[in-house]
Motif scaffolding. Structure first.
Motif, short mmCIF file in Angstrom:
data_model
loop_
_atom_site.label_atom_id
_atom_site.label_comp_id
_atom_site.label_asym_id
_atom_site.label_seq_id
_atom_site.Cartn_x
_atom_site.Cartn_y
_atom_site.Cartn_z
N ALA A 18 45.60 43.16 28.05
CA ALA A 18 46.92 43.12 28.70
C ALA A 18 46.81 43.19 30.22
O ALA A 18 47.82 43.03 30.91
CB ALA A 18 47.77 44.28 28.19
N GLN A 19 45.59 43.42 30.71
CA GLN A 19 45.35 43.64 32.14
C GLN A 19 46.23 44.76 32.68
O GLN A 19 46.75 44.70 33.79
CB GLN A 19 45.53 42.34 32.92
CG GLN A 19 44.36 41.38 32.75
CD GLN A 19 43.06 41.97 33.29
OE1 GLN A 19 42.77 41.90 34.47
NE2 GLN A 19 42.26 42.58 32.41
N ASP A 20 46.35 45.82 31.87
CA ASP A 20 47.09 47.02 32.24
C ASP A 20 46.10 47.99 32.87
O ASP A 20 45.54 48.87 32.21
CB ASP A 20 47.76 47.62 31.00
CG ASP A 20 48.66 48.79 31.34
OD1 ASP A 20 48.57 49.34 32.46
OD2 ASP A 20 49.44 49.17 30.44
N GLU A 21 45.86 47.80 34.15
CA GLU A 21 44.85 48.61 34.85
C GLU A 21 45.22 50.09 34.88
O GLU A 21 44.34 50.94 34.77
CB GLU A 21 44.63 48.08 36.26
CG GLU A 21 43.45 48.73 36.94
CD GLU A 21 43.07 48.09 38.26
OE1 GLU A 21 42.51 48.81 39.10
OE2 GLU A 21 43.31 46.88 38.45
N ALA A 22 46.49 50.40 35.03
CA ALA A 22 46.91 51.81 35.06
C ALA A 22 46.54 52.50 33.74
O ALA A 22 46.01 53.61 33.75
CB ALA A 22 48.41 51.91 35.33
N GLU A 26 43.51 55.50 33.03
CA GLU A 26 43.76 56.77 32.35
C GLU A 26 42.72 57.03 31.26
O GLU A 26 42.45 58.17 30.91
CB GLU A 26 45.16 56.78 31.73
CG GLU A 26 46.26 56.91 32.74
CD GLU A 26 46.23 58.25 33.46
OE1 GLU A 26 46.03 59.29 32.80
OE2 GLU A 26 46.41 58.25 34.69
N LEU A 27 42.13 55.97 30.73
CA LEU A 27 41.17 56.09 29.62
C LEU A 27 39.72 56.14 30.06
O LEU A 27 38.85 56.56 29.29
CB LEU A 27 41.35 54.91 28.65
CG LEU A 27 42.71 54.84 27.96
CD1 LEU A 27 42.88 53.49 27.28
CD2 LEU A 27 42.85 55.97 26.96
N VAL A 28 39.43 55.72 31.29
CA VAL A 28 38.06 55.66 31.78
C VAL A 28 37.79 56.85 32.69
O VAL A 28 38.48 57.06 33.68
CB VAL A 28 37.82 54.33 32.55
CG1 VAL A 28 36.45 54.30 33.19
CG2 VAL A 28 37.99 53.14 31.61
N GLY A 29 36.78 57.64 32.33
CA GLY A 29 36.46 58.85 33.07
C GLY A 29 35.86 58.58 34.45
O GLY A 29 35.37 57.49 34.73
#
Length: 114
Positions: A18-22, A26-29
């Motif tokens: 989705a190219q939802d970078e936000a 939130e999911l990538v540490g």
């Protein structure tokens, strides 16, 4: 075996497509590392700069298997088709801790078997 780690991985793949970078951020540490045949242990910033924006080249992607091999280690096998043509199959080993992805190791495959 919990479904928490596999859910995090599925959500990250969905955010990528989705190219939802936000949502992905939130999911990538913070200590995230990404390795593939094209990238050698790049950090979080380099991942979001170089790898994350590439979803536009993908026509479709199907997660074939998402399995927690041991606590916090998720194996993903997926098939994708490029807009420019070609269908490919890859695997990833993804480490999840406390609901965040800390490492992704991508293993490129080739065309899927018939």
């Amino acid at each position: 075996m919990t479904t928490g780690s596999t859910d995090v991985v599925r959500r990250l793949f969905a955010a990528y497509l989705a190219q939802d970078e936000a949502a992905a951020r939130e999911l990538v540490g913070d200590g995230f590392r990404f390795t593939s045949p094209q990238d050698d242990h790049i950090d979080r910033a380099a991942y979001f700069e170089r790898c994350f924006p590439t979803a536009g080249r993908v026509a479709r992607q199907d997660l074939l298997q998402v399995v927690e091999a041991e606590p916090g280690l998720v194996f993903v096998r997926y098939e994708y088709e490029l807009r420019a043509g070609g269908i490919f199959e890859n695997m990833e080993a993804i480490t999840v801790r406390d609901g965040r992805v800390l490492e992704a190791r991508v293993y490129f495959g080739g065309p899927p078997r018939p």
